[in-house]
Scaffold this motif. Structure first.
Motif, PDB file in Angstrom:
ATOM      1  N   GLY A 100      37.744  39.980  36.782  1.00  0.00           N
ATOM      2  CA  GLY A 100      38.294  40.939  37.521  1.00  0.00           C
ATOM      3  C   GLY A 100      37.581  40.904  38.884  1.00  0.00           C
ATOM      4  O   GLY A 100      37.391  42.067  39.761  1.00  0.00           O
ATOM      5  N   ALA A 101      36.928  39.793  38.708  1.00  0.00           N
ATOM      6  CA  ALA A 101      35.515  40.274  40.327  1.00  0.00           C
ATOM      7  C   ALA A 101      36.966  39.703  41.650  1.00  0.00           C
ATOM      8  O   ALA A 101      38.113  39.417  41.470  1.00  0.00           O
ATOM      9  CB  ALA A 101      34.721  38.717  40.030  1.00  0.00           C
ATOM     10  N   THR A 102      35.872  39.872  42.378  1.00  0.00           N
ATOM     11  CA  THR A 102      36.964  40.515  43.740  1.00  0.00           C
ATOM     12  C   THR A 102      35.827  40.028  44.438  1.00  0.00           C
ATOM     13  O   THR A 102      34.142  40.098  44.697  1.00  0.00           O
ATOM     14  CB  THR A 102      37.461  42.136  44.279  1.00  0.00           C
ATOM     15  OG1 THR A 102      36.425  43.151  44.020  1.00  0.00           O
ATOM     16  CG2 THR A 102      38.502  42.515  43.251  1.00  0.00           C
ATOM     17  N   ARG A 103      36.663  39.928  45.772  1.00  0.00           N
ATOM     18  CA  ARG A 103      35.754  39.199  46.774  1.00  0.00           C
ATOM     19  C   ARG A 103      35.997  39.514  48.362  1.00  0.00           C
ATOM     20  O   ARG A 103      37.721  40.132  48.097  1.00  0.00           O
ATOM     21  CB  ARG A 103      35.346  37.833  47.183  1.00  0.00           C
ATOM     22  CG  ARG A 103      34.852  36.972  45.567  1.00  0.00           C
ATOM     23  CD  ARG A 103      33.014  37.151  45.967  1.00  0.00           C
ATOM     24  NE  ARG A 103      32.394  36.323  44.987  1.00  0.00           N
ATOM     25  CZ  ARG A 103      32.614  37.132  43.205  1.00  0.00           C
ATOM     26  NH1 ARG A 103      32.734  38.188  43.206  1.00  0.00           N
ATOM     27  NH2 ARG A 103      31.468  36.534  42.541  1.00  0.00           N
ATOM     28  N   TYR A 104      35.569  40.152  49.862  1.00  0.00           N
ATOM     29  CA  TYR A 104      36.445  40.275  50.029  1.00  0.00           C
ATOM     30  C   TYR A 104      35.086  39.677  51.908  1.00  0.00           C
ATOM     31  O   TYR A 104      34.407  39.285  51.578  1.00  0.00           O
ATOM     32  CB  TYR A 104      35.998  41.713  50.894  1.00  0.00           C
ATOM     33  CG  TYR A 104      36.121  42.920  49.898  1.00  0.00           C
ATOM     34  CD1 TYR A 104      35.875  42.840  48.558  1.00  0.00           C
ATOM     35  CD2 TYR A 104      38.187  43.209  49.973  1.00  0.00           C
ATOM     36  CE1 TYR A 104      36.491  43.935  47.333  1.00  0.00           C
ATOM     37  CE2 TYR A 104      38.594  43.321  48.979  1.00  0.00           C
ATOM     38  CZ  TYR A 104      37.950  44.007  47.747  1.00  0.00           C
ATOM     39  OH  TYR A 104      38.753  44.979  46.480  1.00  0.00           O
ATOM     40  N   ALA A 105      35.914  39.476  52.755  1.00  0.00           N
ATOM     41  CA  ALA A 105      35.499  38.369  53.733  1.00  0.00           C
ATOM     42  C   ALA A 105      34.422  39.695  54.232  1.00  0.00           C
ATOM     43  O   ALA A 105      34.923  40.570  54.536  1.00  0.00           O
ATOM     44  CB  ALA A 105      36.725  38.453  55.466  1.00  0.00           C
TER      45      ALA A 105
END
Length: 126
Positions: free
Chosen positions: A55-60
């Motif tokens: 469920g971890a998210t990453r964004y530019a």
């Protein structure tokens, strides 16, 4: 069908919003990641948002705070909500999924992702 199918693109004015959808096609169990890439004419394909099996998210950095990625596991569908759109967000957007990866790896580049759809076009006018 293993290729994902993206939809929801369109033309909006600066500051507008769009939500992209992706029918993923494959069901992956265990450790996996999913995400969104984009490619503008003459530019490399870049990862903009990733989510993984934890469920971890990453964004530019360029989209952080404006874009939100989430998945509906029951529908095997991935979404990308895009707010405060800018002309530089204009591109073809693609979704991906792969086993054995983390959300951060989506931002590392397209090399590990084997299956690509046709994409959905987003155009933001100034």
């Amino acid at each position: 069908q293993v290729q994902p199918v993206e939809s929801g693109g369109g033309s909006v004015e600066t500051g507008g919003s769009l939500t992209l959808s992706c029918a993923l096609g494959r069901v992956i169990y265990g450790v996996y990641c999913m995400g969104w890439f984009r490619q503008a004419p003459g530019q490399e394909r870049e990862g903009v948002a990733g989510i993984d099996s934890d469920g971890a998210t990453r964004y530019a950095d360029s989209v952080n705070g404006r874009f939100t990625v989430w998945r509906d596991s029951a529908k095997n569908t991935l979404y990308l909500e895009m707010n405060s759109l800018k002309p530089e967000d204009s591109a073809m957007y693609y979704c991906v999924q792969e086993r054995g990866c983390s959300s951060r790896m989506v931002l590392d580049g397209p090399g590990r992702f084997r299956y690509w759809g046709q994409g959905t076009q987003v155009t933001v006018s100034s």
